[in-house]
Design an enzyme around this catalytic site. Structure first.
Site, PDB file in Angstrom:
ATOM      1  N   ASP A  21      91.242  76.446 -15.735  1.00 43.96           N
ATOM      2  CA  ASP A  21      92.616  76.483 -16.396  1.00 43.96           C
ATOM      3  C   ASP A  21      92.796  77.280 -17.652  1.00 43.96           C
ATOM      4  O   ASP A  21      92.040  76.548 -18.624  1.00 43.96           O
ATOM      5  CB  ASP A  21      93.089  75.019 -16.501  1.00 43.96           C
ATOM      6  N   ASP A  25      97.895  73.601 -18.606  1.00 44.05           N
ATOM      7  CA  ASP A  25      98.591  72.641 -17.663  1.00 44.05           C
ATOM      8  C   ASP A  25      98.037  71.823 -16.787  1.00 44.05           C
ATOM      9  O   ASP A  25      98.409  71.005 -15.822  1.00 44.05           O
ATOM     10  CB  ASP A  25      99.670  73.489 -17.110  1.00 44.05           C
ATOM     11  N   ASP A  29      93.916  78.659 -12.733  1.00 47.76           N
ATOM     12  CA  ASP A  29      95.092  79.625 -12.479  1.00 47.76           C
ATOM     13  C   ASP A  29      94.236  80.738 -12.553  1.00 47.76           C
ATOM     14  O   ASP A  29      92.871  80.984 -12.742  1.00 47.76           O
ATOM     15  CB  ASP A  29      96.071  79.702 -13.587  1.00 47.76           C
ATOM     16  N   ASP A  98      93.826  83.730   2.085  1.00 43.44           N
ATOM     17  CA  ASP A  98      93.877  82.834   2.942  1.00 43.44           C
ATOM     18  C   ASP A  98      95.405  82.956   3.673  1.00 43.44           C
ATOM     19  O   ASP A  98      96.252  83.464   3.096  1.00 43.44           O
ATOM     20  CB  ASP A  98      93.966  81.507   2.441  1.00 43.44           C
ATOM     21  N   ASP A 203      93.531  80.659   8.468  1.00 43.28           N
ATOM     22  CA  ASP A 203      93.506  79.033   8.814  1.00 43.28           C
ATOM     23  C   ASP A 203      93.952  78.656  10.028  1.00 43.28           C
ATOM     24  O   ASP A 203      94.766  79.498  10.914  1.00 43.28           O
ATOM     25  CB  ASP A 203      94.677  78.631   7.780  1.00 43.28           C
ATOM     26  N   GLU A 262      88.997  80.716  10.847  1.00 41.09           N
ATOM     27  CA  GLU A 262      88.654  79.043  10.985  1.00 41.09           C
ATOM     28  C   GLU A 262      88.839  78.710  12.358  1.00 41.09           C
ATOM     29  O   GLU A 262      89.991  78.633  12.949  1.00 41.09           O
ATOM     30  CB  GLU A 262      89.401  78.283   9.918  1.00 41.09           C
ATOM     31  N   HIS A 327      86.105  73.639   0.792  1.00 41.38           N
ATOM     32  CA  HIS A 327      87.101  72.754   0.326  1.00 41.38           C
ATOM     33  C   HIS A 327      87.504  71.423   1.081  1.00 41.38           C
ATOM     34  O   HIS A 327      88.175  70.927   0.463  1.00 41.38           O
ATOM     35  CB  HIS A 327      88.175  73.581  -0.244  1.00 41.38           C
ATOM     36  N   ASP A 328      87.207  71.591   2.349  1.00 38.55           N
ATOM     37  CA  ASP A 328      87.530  70.595   3.142  1.00 38.55           C
ATOM     38  C   ASP A 328      86.451  69.628   3.350  1.00 38.55           C
ATOM     39  O   ASP A 328      86.600  68.670   4.387  1.00 38.55           O
ATOM     40  CB  ASP A 328      87.950  71.189   4.684  1.00 38.55           C
TER      41      ASP A 328
HETATM   42  C1  NOJ Z   1      92.626  74.048   7.244  1.00 37.07           C
HETATM   43  C2  NOJ Z   1      92.365  74.014   5.761  1.00 37.07           C
HETATM   44  O1  NOJ Z   1      91.088  74.547   5.530  1.00 37.07           O
HETATM   45  C3  NOJ Z   1      92.837  72.525   5.222  1.00 37.07           C
HETATM   46  O2  NOJ Z   1      92.528  72.614   3.920  1.00 37.07           O
HETATM   47  C4  NOJ Z   1      94.399  72.371   5.461  1.00 37.07           C
HETATM   48  O3  NOJ Z   1      94.517  71.159   5.208  1.00 37.07           O
HETATM   49  C5  NOJ Z   1      94.473  72.793   7.150  1.00 37.07           C
HETATM   50  N1  NOJ Z   1      93.682  73.961   7.641  1.00 37.07           N
HETATM   51  C6  NOJ Z   1      95.893  72.810   7.281  1.00 37.07           C
HETATM   52  O4  NOJ Z   1      96.456  74.063   6.808  1.00 37.07           O
END
Ligand code: NOJ
Length: 465
Positions: A21, A25, A29, A98, A203, A262, A327-328
């Site tokens: 950041d 905030d 960024d 993305d 995605d 993905e 990130h998931d």
């Molecule tokens: C896959 C993404 O990696 C995830 O973070 C997202 O919640 C879902 N697709 C929906 O877009």
């Protein structure tokens, strides 16, 4: 044949909101990323993949896109992006965006127009269906986030129809049967390529072709809906969509770009249908056979078998990727390694080596290079991930105590990976400016685990990477 640049690259994934950041905030960024470009250069990466940085109400941290042609103002807007692109390119670092093509935000202009009347020219850009005779949803599908009623359909009072959303209520699904939608998406993507973007992460790309809109025969959840993931991916007609998408965008001869899909539902058995260069669909993809939220870990034996199976596709000219977190997912050292003080570094090194020595393009997720670990917050209020919040609400509706519900849902929360990048031992890990409050809490272990301390140590993970 001479390898393509993306076959030789190491790709570093940035979750901008949690990276750095610059203005206090509490949100990371793009100026923060610019500041850290020398760090990334030194790490040795060749390309950055940004999770969505478009304007967004942030219901799903940017995967709910409100404007596909702009950059989120809180991230610095288009000015910051153009500066970043130029500076990254000057350092020899490419930039991958993305693309969220399965759904948008309900705040996207496209959806607002589509929703405005049944006769709107964009009506068919989304998936609208009449209620059943009793007024109920068109079918029994559940949404993945357990959002709202739990159904994948939300009724629109004004036009008297339901729209489909397999994720949050505010994330309506786009309709790839619509010619108008396709042409607009191609135009938008070419705009990014013309600006100099080097490629795309697509995605949930295997979900663009919908199955027939009929009830799933599987057992409904306590709220009467069925989460049937299997029927949503790789439906007949998907290949035609991807092929046409590529032909009109990054596959055009004037670009030297690539796409990584993905690819839920893809195994080594059907991978070449997407990856074989003859097909003209995806340059590469990532699958879920090793790293999946539905599976805590894999045995070494299973890992080896999966890698052996995927190894075969290279012999026939296809290409794939390697990763152990993103990130998931939970942090890889906590999940596949051992994050105790004794074994954290050696096991993180072992995992890094696995990712980088197998064939395929390696992906590094921010913080992995210093061995950042999972986090377990004591209050549901400290969580932000839609899955975690939805699953918690469902557990409570189901009669579980708040303590048990929290214990259950935090195990595979996506927030393990989303806490701020740990730069140093100062307040909030140096993620934001002194006195500011990060959008999500930092992992309390930041005083020991951070970039400065790692780089100062004799067994530095950063150095190993
Ligand atoms: C896959 C993404 O990696 C995830 O973070 C997202 O919640 C879902 N697709 C929906 O877009």
């Amino acid at each position: 044949m001479e390898p393509k640049w993306w076959q030789k690259a190491v790709i570093y994934e940035i979750y901008t909101k949690s990276f750095k950041d610059s203005d206090g905030d509490g949100l990371g960024d793009l100026f923060g990323v610019i500041e850290k470009l020398p760090y990334l250069k030194e790490l040795g990466i060749d390309c950055i993949w940004f999770t969505p940085i478009y304007p967004s109400p942030q219901v799903d941290n940017g995967y709910d896109v409100a404007d596909y042609e702009d950059i989120e103002p809180a991230y610095g807007g288009m000015t910051a992006f153009k500066e970043l692109l130029e500076k990254a390119h000057a350092l020899g670092i490419r930039v991958v965006m993305d693309l969220v093509l399965n759904h948008s935000s309900d705040e996207c202009r496209w959806f607002k127009e589509s929703q405005s009347s049944r006769d709107d020219p964009k009506r068919d850009w989304y998936i609208w269906r009449s209620p059943r005779e009793d007024g109920s949803e068109p079918n029994n599908w559940a949404n993945k986030f357990n959002d709202g009623s739990g159904s994948a359909w939300t009724f629109d009072e004004k036009t008297g129809e339901y729209y489909l959303h397999n994720y949050a209520v505010k994330m309506p699904e786009l309709n790839w049967e619509s010619r108008g939608l396709r042409e607009e998406v191609y135009r938008v993507i070419r705009g990014w390529l013309d600006m100099g973007v080097d490629g795309f992460r697509l995605d949930v790309i295997t979900k663009l072709k919908k199955p027939p809109f009929v009830d799933s025969p599987k057992k409904p959840n306590p709220f009467g809906y069925v989460l049937d993931n299997e029927i949503q991916s790789c439906n007949p007609g998907l290949h035609e969509i991807i092929k046409e998408l590529r032909e009109n965008t990054w596959g055009l001869p004037q670009y030297d770009a690539f796409a990584v899909g993905e690819a839920g539902g893809v195994t080594e058995k059907n991978a070449e249908e997407f990856l074989s260069p003859k097909r003209g669909e995806l340059e590469t993809l990532y699958h879920f056979q090793i790293v999946s939220r539905n599976r805590p870990t894999v045995t070494l034996k299973a890992y080896k078998e999966i890698q052996d199976n995927w190894g075969q596709i290279f012999n026939r000219g296809s290409w794939t990727t390697e990763h152990l977190s993103n990130h998931d997912q939970a942090r890889q050292v906590s999940r596949f390694g051992n994050d105790s003080s004794k074994y954290r570094k050696p096991s993180a090194k072992c995992l890094a080596m696995m990712t980088h020595v197998f064939p395929g393009t390696p992906f590094v997720y921010q913080g992995e290079e210093i061995g950042m670990t999972n986090v377990y917050f004591d209050s549901i209020d400290d969580y932000n991930d839609r899955y975690t919040l939805g699953d918690y609400a469902a557990a409570i509706r189901d009669g579980m105590t708040p303590e048990d519900a929290l214990r259950k849902v935090r195990i595979n929360s996506r927030d393990h990976a989303r806490t701020p990048m740990q730069w140093d031992a100062s307040e909030n890990a140096g993620f934001t400016v002194p006195g500011a409050r990060p959008w999500i809490k930092v992992n309390p272990n930041y005083r020991e685990i951070n970039v400065s301390s790692d780089r100062a140590s004799s067994d530095s993970l950063f150095a190993f990477y």
